[in-house]
Design an enzyme around this catalytic site. Sequence first.
Site, PDB file in Angstrom:
ATOM      1  N   TYR A   1       0.799  -1.233   0.000  1.00 44.80           N
ATOM      2  CA  TYR A   1       0.000   0.000   0.000  1.00 44.80           C
ATOM      3  C   TYR A   1       0.831   1.283   0.000  1.00 44.80           C
ATOM      4  CZ  TYR A   1      -3.751  -3.301   0.849  1.00 44.80           C
ATOM      5  OH  TYR A   1      -4.632  -4.347   0.721  1.00 44.80           O
TER       6      TYR A   1
ATOM      7  N   ASN B   1     -13.125   3.340  -3.354  1.00 47.10           N
ATOM      8  CA  ASN B   1     -12.250   2.257  -2.947  1.00 47.10           C
ATOM      9  C   ASN B   1     -12.802   1.730  -1.628  1.00 47.10           C
ATOM     10  OD1 ASN B   1     -10.324   0.440  -2.173  1.00 47.10           O
ATOM     11  ND2 ASN B   1      -8.572   1.758  -2.665  1.00 47.10           N
TER      12      ASN B   1
ATOM     13  N   HIS C   1     -15.120  -7.027  -2.058  1.00 47.78           N
ATOM     14  CA  HIS C   1     -15.094  -8.424  -2.483  1.00 47.78           C
ATOM     15  C   HIS C   1     -16.249  -9.258  -1.945  1.00 47.78           C
ATOM     16  CE1 HIS C   1     -11.230  -7.022  -3.735  1.00 47.78           C
ATOM     17  NE2 HIS C   1     -10.782  -6.900  -2.498  1.00 47.78           N
TER      18      HIS C   1
ATOM     19  N   ASP D   1     -25.555  -3.136  -3.536  1.00 47.31           N
ATOM     20  CA  ASP D   1     -26.970  -2.759  -3.642  1.00 47.31           C
ATOM     21  C   ASP D   1     -27.174  -1.288  -3.299  1.00 47.31           C
ATOM     22  OD1 ASP D   1     -27.723  -5.290  -4.408  1.00 47.31           O
ATOM     23  OD2 ASP D   1     -28.637  -5.839  -2.483  1.00 47.31           O
TER      24      ASP D   1
ATOM     25  N   HIS E   1      -8.415   0.648  -6.779  1.00 40.05           N
ATOM     26  CA  HIS E   1      -7.656  -0.065  -5.749  1.00 40.05           C
ATOM     27  C   HIS E   1      -6.191   0.302  -5.892  1.00 40.05           C
ATOM     28  CE1 HIS E   1     -11.111  -2.469  -4.705  1.00 40.05           C
ATOM     29  NE2 HIS E   1     -11.338  -2.565  -6.004  1.00 40.05           N
TER      30      HIS E   1
ATOM     31  N   ARG F   1      -9.838 -11.670  -3.905  1.00 42.65           N
ATOM     32  CA  ARG F   1      -9.777 -10.231  -4.208  1.00 42.65           C
ATOM     33  C   ARG F   1     -10.153  -9.920  -5.661  1.00 42.65           C
ATOM     34  NH1 ARG F   1      -7.140  -7.731   0.304  1.00 42.65           N
ATOM     35  NH2 ARG F   1      -5.720  -9.195   1.298  1.00 42.65           N
TER      36      ARG F   1
HETATM   37  C1  DQA Z   1      -7.648  -2.430  -1.611  1.00 46.81           C
HETATM   38  C2  DQA Z   1      -7.600  -3.908  -2.018  1.00 46.81           C
HETATM   39  C3  DQA Z   1      -8.502  -4.732  -1.139  1.00 46.81           C
HETATM   40  O1  DQA Z   1      -8.422  -6.103  -1.529  1.00 46.81           O
HETATM   41  C4  DQA Z   1      -8.092  -4.619   0.305  1.00 46.81           C
HETATM   42  O2  DQA Z   1      -8.967  -5.352   1.128  1.00 46.81           O
HETATM   43  C5  DQA Z   1      -7.975  -3.204   0.752  1.00 46.81           C
HETATM   44  C6  DQA Z   1      -7.337  -2.251  -0.146  1.00 46.81           C
HETATM   45  C7  DQA Z   1      -6.650  -1.601  -2.413  1.00 46.81           C
HETATM   46  O3  DQA Z   1      -6.788  -0.387  -2.469  1.00 46.81           O
HETATM   47  O4  DQA Z   1      -5.688  -2.167  -2.951  1.00 46.81           O
HETATM   48  O5  DQA Z   1      -8.344  -2.851   1.861  1.00 46.81           O
HETATM   49  O6  DQA Z   1      -8.940  -1.939  -1.892  1.00 46.81           O
END
Ligand code: DQA
Length: 152
Positions: A27, A78, A84, A91, A104, A115
Amino acid sequence: MSRSQNRVAVLHGVNFDVLERRDPEIYGGMSLSELEYRIAGWAREVGIEPTFYQTNSEAEFCGYLHRLSGSADAAIINAGAWTHYSYAIGDALAVDPVPAIEVHLSDVENREDWRRVSVFNGLVEARVCGKGPDGYREALGLIATRLGTAGG
Ligand code: DQA
């Protein structure tokens, strides 16, 4: 004359309040405030007025989506892990929809299998993933084109 359509809600879901404490290899180590600061700068460049929202409460996120068109002309979403599995959030986006892009930071297509699934399939106009913060810049560009903000 109607007001210009340039309000974009940038919505983050669960665990983004601790973004700087999540795996920096995945991240990037930045905080949500730092990320939002960068997004705000990119938004200005293309004539977009962003508003930011984050919650760890699925119920609050749904509530925000229920009223989305009142505060935004488009959205960048995001939703973190909710993406997921939360059919409730999918909805909720369908209740009061605006053009939306799913973003993401990480490459969700090439991580764990779970994911790859997104409850936003069919509800968003595009999905941008695996580009880190630059993915938001790409999403803003897509929305600017869609709303016609970039030309002033
Ligand atoms: C995310 C990807 C998701 O799978 C994960 O649960 C996150 C961050 C991303 O920005 O890469 O919390 O949304």
